[in-house]
Enzyme design. Structure first.
Site, PDB file in Angstrom:
ATOM      1  N   ASP A  37      62.953  35.447  62.616  1.00  6.58           N
ATOM      2  CA  ASP A  37      62.225  34.166  62.766  1.00  6.58           C
ATOM      3  C   ASP A  37      63.186  33.033  63.123  1.00  6.58           C
ATOM      4  OD1 ASP A  37      63.256  34.285  60.134  1.00  6.58           O
ATOM      5  OD2 ASP A  37      61.680  32.999  59.318  1.00  6.58           O
ATOM      6  N   GLY A 121      61.685  35.389  43.519  1.00  4.06           N
ATOM      7  CA  GLY A 121      62.896  36.107  43.923  1.00  4.06           C
ATOM      8  C   GLY A 121      62.635  37.558  44.282  1.00  4.06           C
ATOM      9  N   ASP A 171      58.082  31.899  56.492  1.00  4.88           N
ATOM     10  CA  ASP A 171      57.479  31.823  55.164  1.00  4.88           C
ATOM     11  C   ASP A 171      56.493  30.663  55.049  1.00  4.88           C
ATOM     12  OD1 ASP A 171      59.328  33.783  54.889  1.00  4.88           O
ATOM     13  OD2 ASP A 171      60.575  32.736  53.417  1.00  4.88           O
TER      14      ASP A 171
HETATM   15  P1  ADP Z   1      61.532  33.968  46.827  1.00  5.53           P
HETATM   16  O1  ADP Z   1      61.161  32.829  47.729  1.00  5.53           O
HETATM   17  O2  ADP Z   1      61.782  35.233  47.583  1.00  5.53           O
HETATM   18  O3  ADP Z   1      60.565  34.182  45.716  1.00  5.53           O
HETATM   19  P2  ADP Z   1      63.765  32.254  46.302  1.00  5.53           P
HETATM   20  O4  ADP Z   1      65.064  32.465  45.623  1.00  5.53           O
HETATM   21  O5  ADP Z   1      63.780  31.765  47.700  1.00  5.53           O
HETATM   22  O6  ADP Z   1      62.937  33.604  46.147  1.00  5.53           O
HETATM   23  O7  ADP Z   1      62.895  31.200  45.479  1.00  5.53           O
HETATM   24  C1  ADP Z   1      62.721  31.336  44.084  1.00  5.53           C
HETATM   25  C2  ADP Z   1      62.878  29.967  43.431  1.00  5.53           C
HETATM   26  O8  ADP Z   1      61.682  29.197  43.658  1.00  5.53           O
HETATM   27  C3  ADP Z   1      63.027  30.015  41.932  1.00  5.53           C
HETATM   28  O9  ADP Z   1      64.379  30.223  41.568  1.00  5.53           O
HETATM   29  C4  ADP Z   1      62.518  28.644  41.521  1.00  5.53           C
HETATM   30  O10 ADP Z   1      63.516  27.672  41.725  1.00  5.53           O
HETATM   31  C5  ADP Z   1      61.403  28.395  42.515  1.00  5.53           C
HETATM   32  N1  ADP Z   1      60.107  28.816  41.945  1.00  5.53           N
HETATM   33  C6  ADP Z   1      59.365  29.887  42.300  1.00  5.53           C
HETATM   34  N2  ADP Z   1      58.237  29.973  41.541  1.00  5.53           N
HETATM   35  C7  ADP Z   1      58.280  28.941  40.672  1.00  5.53           C
HETATM   36  C8  ADP Z   1      57.420  28.476  39.620  1.00  5.53           C
HETATM   37  N3  ADP Z   1      56.290  29.114  39.306  1.00  5.53           N
HETATM   38  N4  ADP Z   1      57.797  27.363  38.941  1.00  5.53           N
HETATM   39  C9  ADP Z   1      58.936  26.742  39.237  1.00  5.53           C
HETATM   40  N5  ADP Z   1      59.787  27.119  40.209  1.00  5.53           N
HETATM   41  C10 ADP Z   1      59.481  28.204  40.928  1.00  5.53           C
HETATM   42 MG    MG Z   2      62.400  32.031  49.223  1.00  2.41          MG
END
Ligand code: ADP
Ligand code: MG
Length: 384
Positions: A37, A121, A171
């Site tokens: 992307d 994550g 995304d």
């Molecule tokens: P992915 O996008 O693949 O799930 P990332 O590392 O890019 O993984 O993003 C995960 C991050 O997004 C978490 O570490 C947190 O900072 C934020 N996040 C995701 N879900 C929540 C939630 N329900 N509440 C607060 N922060 C969140």
């Molecule tokens: Mg992410």
């Protein structure tokens, strides 16, 4: 797993007072077209029926407060310059608010509560779900509607500038443009999404979270992105869409390892994704499945973003095979852990999921999180 209605009730209850605005935005899974992307490629994700939901009530102060279970609260004085700071999850929120400021929009002060059914994550983009949910919430609070593409780009920029993840556009586009029974095919050169029907009830998409996780922002993702930029500069073409396999071969020595391998992945994956769209439209699932396996091999060997656990999960699905109802399987998302996506026959989905879980447990000792999902509605306001 909670459906959207349950999540909405949960967010409303956790807020502890009558919400004025409630917004939802989904995670996504990518069927094919990985790590291209940001290379002007094509990608074919869809919005999951797993959401981040945020309920908010105006609070009459001068600040916005965001809460999420198990996380420190994020308090943001409104109308003032925003900086990257702790807690980390607040940076996604700050980044989106910053995007609104840049458009001359300052939301009224409010308290907000975030709930989620998107595993974090796990390569299913909870980060984009969070950004797009915040953007949608702010639309409701400001009483405006952003152009969908602008909203996705604003959210992507929040991730770049505030979370320091140089992600492509997939995304946030999937989370924003997603629709029921539709894939979001994105031409990442033109930045235009087109909706591809995915209605066949005989097809099921299985998502298998390996539950191993490596931070995308720890350098692996950014390094891959740099390799592709170096490769394109050495090949000397303006866009990956102008690069053929013959160009890659002609510049092979000049690029050297590992840049030559990254280039081969990009060119191969762009054509695999186009071929997958054709195969899907023609109902040629054998070809579609083959392309998914090839995509995984390329991500593993040439792009080096898979890991032992992802490889196990794909191998397990592949060993069940067409006879057992599996059409194709591959890692999905940025890699270094996270999830696989497996296409299968609906009538066999339950037994396939069971086999994947037990065999994976046997091989790795880890309890995977395995579920099926259908393309669902993208970011939207539930209450405004
Ligand atoms: P992915 O996008 O693949 O799930 P990332 O590392 O890019 O993984 O993003 C995960 C991050 O997004 C978490 O570490 C947190 O900072 C934020 N996040 C995701 N879900 C929540 C939630 N329900 N509440 C607060 N922060 C969140
Ligand atoms: Mg992410």
């Amino acid at each position: 797993m909670e459906n959207l209605q349950d999540l909405t009730k949960k967010a409303q209850a956790a807020l502890g007072k009558q919400a004025d605005v409630i917004a939802a935005s989904p995670g996504r899974v990518n069927l094919i077209g990985e790590h291209i992307d940001y290379c002007d490629g094509f990608v074919m994700p869809f919005a999951l029926d797993r959401y981040i939901v945020i309920a908010a009530a105006r609070n009459g102060t001068s600040q916005a407060k965001f809460s999420s279970a198990g996380m420190p609260d994020v308090v943001i004085p409104l109308g003032q310059p925003l900086e990257v700071t702790e807690p980390k999850w607040g940076n996604y929120v700050r980044g989106v608010i910053h995007g609104f400021y840049q458009r001359g929009l300052v939301p009224p002060s409010f308290d907000a509560y975030v709930v989620s059914s998107v595993p974090g994550g796990a390569g299913l983009s909870s980060s984009a779900a969070l950004e797009c949910a915040v953007a949608t919430l702010l639309e409701g609070l400001c009483g405006i509607t952003l152009d969908k593409k602008d909203k996705a780009l604003l959210s992507q920029k929040a991730e770049h500038d505030f979370a320091h993840v140089p992600c492509g556009i997939m995304d946030q586009f999937a989370s924003t443009f997603g629709e029921k029974d539709k894939l979001v095919m994105i031409d990442c050169r033109s930045g235009e999404p087109s909706m591809v029907p995915f209605e066949n009830p005989d097809l099921t998409v299985i998502i298998a979270n390996t539950r191993v996780h490596h931070e995308l922002s720890d350098g692996g993702y950014a390094l891959r992105r740099k390799h592709t930029e170096d490769a394109l500069a050495l090949i000397g073409k303006p866009s990956w869409r102008d690069v053929s396999m013959a160009d890659v071969a002609a510049n092979w020595e000049k690029m050297g390892t590992p840049v030559q391998l990254r280039a081969r992945h990009v060119v191969g994956e762009i054509s695999r994704t186009q071929n997958a769209a054709t195969a899907l439209a023609a109902g040629d699932y054998t070809t579609l499945g083959k392309l998914m396996y090839e995509s995984h091999e390329s991500l593993k060997n040439d792009f080096a973003v898979s890991c032992v656990e992802l490889d196990h999960m794909v191998e397990i699905a592949q060993s069940i095979g067409q006879k057992g109802g599996v059409i194709g399987s591959r890692m999905t998302g940025g890699g270094f852990g996270g999830s696989t996506v497996t296409l299968c026959e609906s009538s066999r989905a339950a037994e396939i999921m069971e086999k994947m879980a037990s065999e994976y447990k046997q091989r790795t000792g880890i309890n995977a999180e395995i579920f099926s999902s259908r393309p669902s509605q993208g970011a939207h306001l539930i209450l405004a």
